[in-house]
Design a protein around this motif. Structure first.
Motif, PDB file in Angstrom:
ATOM      1  N   SER A   1       2.326   1.706  -3.380  1.00 16.29           N
ATOM      2  CA  SER A   1       1.302   2.176  -4.304  1.00 16.29           C
ATOM      3  C   SER A   1       1.060   3.665  -4.152  1.00 16.29           C
ATOM      4  O   SER A   1       0.887   4.391  -5.137  1.00 16.29           O
ATOM      5  CB  SER A   1       0.009   1.405  -4.061  1.00 16.29           C
ATOM      6  OG  SER A   1      -1.020   1.869  -4.904  1.00 16.29           O
ATOM      7  N   MET A   2       1.073   4.144  -2.910  1.00 16.10           N
ATOM      8  CA  MET A   2       0.887   5.574  -2.674  1.00 16.10           C
ATOM      9  C   MET A   2       2.057   6.364  -3.222  1.00 16.10           C
ATOM     10  O   MET A   2       1.885   7.428  -3.824  1.00 16.10           O
ATOM     11  CB  MET A   2       0.728   5.833  -1.173  1.00 16.10           C
ATOM     12  CG  MET A   2      -0.555   5.259  -0.580  1.00 16.10           C
ATOM     13  SD  MET A   2      -0.652   5.493   1.206  1.00 16.10           S
ATOM     14  CE  MET A   2      -0.678   7.287   1.286  1.00 16.10           C
ATOM     15  N   ILE A   3       3.280   5.840  -3.043  1.00 14.67           N
ATOM     16  CA  ILE A   3       4.468   6.526  -3.547  1.00 14.67           C
ATOM     17  C   ILE A   3       4.440   6.580  -5.075  1.00 14.67           C
ATOM     18  O   ILE A   3       4.762   7.592  -5.692  1.00 14.67           O
ATOM     19  CB  ILE A   3       5.749   5.812  -3.060  1.00 14.67           C
ATOM     20  CG1 ILE A   3       5.862   5.957  -1.535  1.00 14.67           C
ATOM     21  CG2 ILE A   3       6.979   6.373  -3.745  1.00 14.67           C
ATOM     22  CD1 ILE A   3       7.014   5.184  -0.939  1.00 14.67           C
TER      23      ILE A   3
ATOM     24  N   ARG B   1       0.831  -1.206   0.000  1.00 16.85           N
ATOM     25  CA  ARG B   1       0.000   0.000   0.000  1.00 16.85           C
ATOM     26  C   ARG B   1       0.864   1.255   0.000  1.00 16.85           C
ATOM     27  O   ARG B   1       0.575   2.222  -0.706  1.00 16.85           O
ATOM     28  CB  ARG B   1      -0.924  -0.016   1.211  1.00 16.85           C
ATOM     29  CG  ARG B   1      -2.039  -1.067   1.132  1.00 16.85           C
ATOM     30  CD  ARG B   1      -2.856  -1.082   2.405  1.00 16.85           C
ATOM     31  NE  ARG B   1      -3.920  -2.075   2.329  1.00 16.85           N
ATOM     32  CZ  ARG B   1      -4.705  -2.397   3.355  1.00 16.85           C
ATOM     33  NH1 ARG B   1      -4.529  -1.779   4.526  1.00 16.85           N
ATOM     34  NH2 ARG B   1      -5.654  -3.305   3.220  1.00 16.85           N
ATOM     35  N   GLN B   2       1.916   1.233   0.807  1.00 21.85           N
ATOM     36  CA  GLN B   2       2.815   2.391   0.858  1.00 21.85           C
ATOM     37  C   GLN B   2       3.490   2.623  -0.478  1.00 21.85           C
ATOM     38  O   GLN B   2       3.616   3.757  -0.948  1.00 21.85           O
ATOM     39  CB  GLN B   2       3.845   2.182   1.966  1.00 21.85           C
ATOM     40  CG  GLN B   2       3.254   2.203   3.372  1.00 21.85           C
ATOM     41  CD  GLN B   2       4.282   1.891   4.444  1.00 21.85           C
ATOM     42  OE1 GLN B   2       5.372   1.398   4.147  1.00 21.85           O
ATOM     43  NE2 GLN B   2       3.935   2.178   5.694  1.00 21.85           N
TER      44      GLN B   2
ATOM     45  N   GLY C   1       1.954   6.725  -6.938  1.00 20.03           N
ATOM     46  CA  GLY C   1       0.915   7.634  -7.404  1.00 20.03           C
ATOM     47  C   GLY C   1       1.254   9.100  -7.248  1.00 20.03           C
ATOM     48  O   GLY C   1       0.596   9.953  -7.831  1.00 20.03           O
ATOM     49  N   LEU C   2       2.290   9.438  -6.480  1.00 18.07           N
ATOM     50  CA  LEU C   2       2.649  10.834  -6.249  1.00 18.07           C
ATOM     51  C   LEU C   2       3.029  11.587  -7.511  1.00 18.07           C
ATOM     52  O   LEU C   2       2.549  12.692  -7.736  1.00 18.07           O
ATOM     53  CB  LEU C   2       3.764  10.914  -5.201  1.00 18.07           C
ATOM     54  CG  LEU C   2       3.346  10.588  -3.771  1.00 18.07           C
ATOM     55  CD1 LEU C   2       4.554  10.634  -2.835  1.00 18.07           C
ATOM     56  CD2 LEU C   2       2.281  11.581  -3.285  1.00 18.07           C
TER      57      LEU C   2
ATOM     58  N   GLN D   1       0.010  12.633  -9.549  1.00 13.65           N
ATOM     59  CA  GLN D   1      -0.747  13.692  -8.914  1.00 13.65           C
ATOM     60  C   GLN D   1      -0.082  15.043  -9.127  1.00 13.65           C
ATOM     61  O   GLN D   1      -0.743  16.047  -9.341  1.00 13.65           O
ATOM     62  CB  GLN D   1      -0.897  13.396  -7.431  1.00 13.65           C
ATOM     63  CG  GLN D   1      -1.739  12.141  -7.141  1.00 13.65           C
ATOM     64  CD  GLN D   1      -1.786  11.800  -5.686  1.00 13.65           C
ATOM     65  OE1 GLN D   1      -1.191  12.526  -4.859  1.00 13.65           O
ATOM     66  NE2 GLN D   1      -2.454  10.702  -5.330  1.00 13.65           N
TER      67      GLN D   1
END
Length: 272
Positions: A257-259, A254-255, A261-262, A265
């Motif tokens: 995946s968030m990275i 999850r972490q 996506g940065l 964005q």
């Protein structure tokens, strides 16, 4: 986690005095959690497991044996540590061969067992029903009755029985808070996983822990033939460790995946 039906994982049994299976986990279904009180409020990502053993012990009748009545046997479900299982099990139903009178036998209290005599081997279906706060669906188990030892060359003995036992674990995922508080200190229960930061009221005092309970099998007449599953604790610890590793992997994914996506964005923000 969505509700699941109780299921039994496969595994062959060894009809010997030292036989048994030690790698099974049976998932027990969850009950409805519509209300938000203690009786129905669920502990997410939590588990409670109860190591159990089910099997048969059969004795040859020797000189008393006849063509249609050669062995006396007992089928049972017990705690792997011989503690009282009535804390979770309400009743057990044993389905015998149709040739028996009243082949469906219901046992309403612990110890959950029955004894019979006969001459043939067959599969026994065992259905466990749980208390209302534990689970609203039954768990089906199957056991092959063995009367004769694997080594057919040697003579049968009236003193040494044929023992076939299977080790299993009944796993309750996302238990209710009330159920957890009721059994968390029960000697037959194992709590391999609880969510981080969980704050529950402390349980009340443990009463008569060392006293014999009505349904335990520590002093059972057949206990000398029960197999020793002392490694059950180690198996449970390994299972708990594996679950923790899997949870950590999910968290890292999850972490990541968030990275990942940065940058997307940032580009979207710059283009506006």
């Amino acid at each position: 986690m969505p509700p699941t039906s109780p299921k039994k994982h496969g595994g062959e049994q060894q009809p010997d005095t030292n036989s048994g299976q030690k790698s099974q986990r049976s998932k027990a279904a969850r009950v409805s959690d519509d209300a938000a009180d203690k009786k129905t409020r669920r502990l997410k990502d939590a588990e409670i497991s109860f190591p159990i053993v089910y099997g048969t012990i059969s004795f040859w009748l020797g000189k008393k044996a006849s063509e249609f009545n050669s062995h006396k046997w007992t089928v049972y479900v017990r705690s792997a540590t011989n503690e009282d299982l009535s804390v979770i099990i309400k009743r057990a139903v044993f389905q015998l061969h149709p040739s028996f009178n009243n082949p469906t036998r219901v046992v309403e209290s612990a110890p959950f067992e029955l004894s019979e005599s006969g001459w043939g081997e067959f599969e026994i279906a065992i259905t466990l029903f749980f208390h209302n706060d534990v689970c609203d669906k039954q768990l089906d188990l199957y056991h092959q009755l063995k009367l004769y030892p694997e080594d057919d060359n040697g003579p049968q003995s009236t003193k040494k029985p044929v023992v076939v036992e299977t080790y299993d674990e009944i796993v309750f995922s996302e238990p209710t808070e009330a159920f957890f508080l009721r059994v968390q200190n029960h000697p037959a229960a194992f709590v391999p996983r609880l969510p981080a930061g969980l704050n529950l009221p402390l349980p009340g005092p443990i009463e008569h822990v060392n006293e014999k309970k009505r349904g335990d099998t520590k002093d059972h007449p057949l206990s000398q033939w029960f197999m020793n599953f002392s490694e059950a604790d180690e198996l449970l610890k390994l299972a708990a460790a594996r679950q923790q590793v899997q949870a950590h992997i999910v968290k890292l994914r999850r972490q990541l995946s968030m990275i990942d996506g940065l940058p997307q964005q940032s580009k979207t923000a710059s283009g506006q």
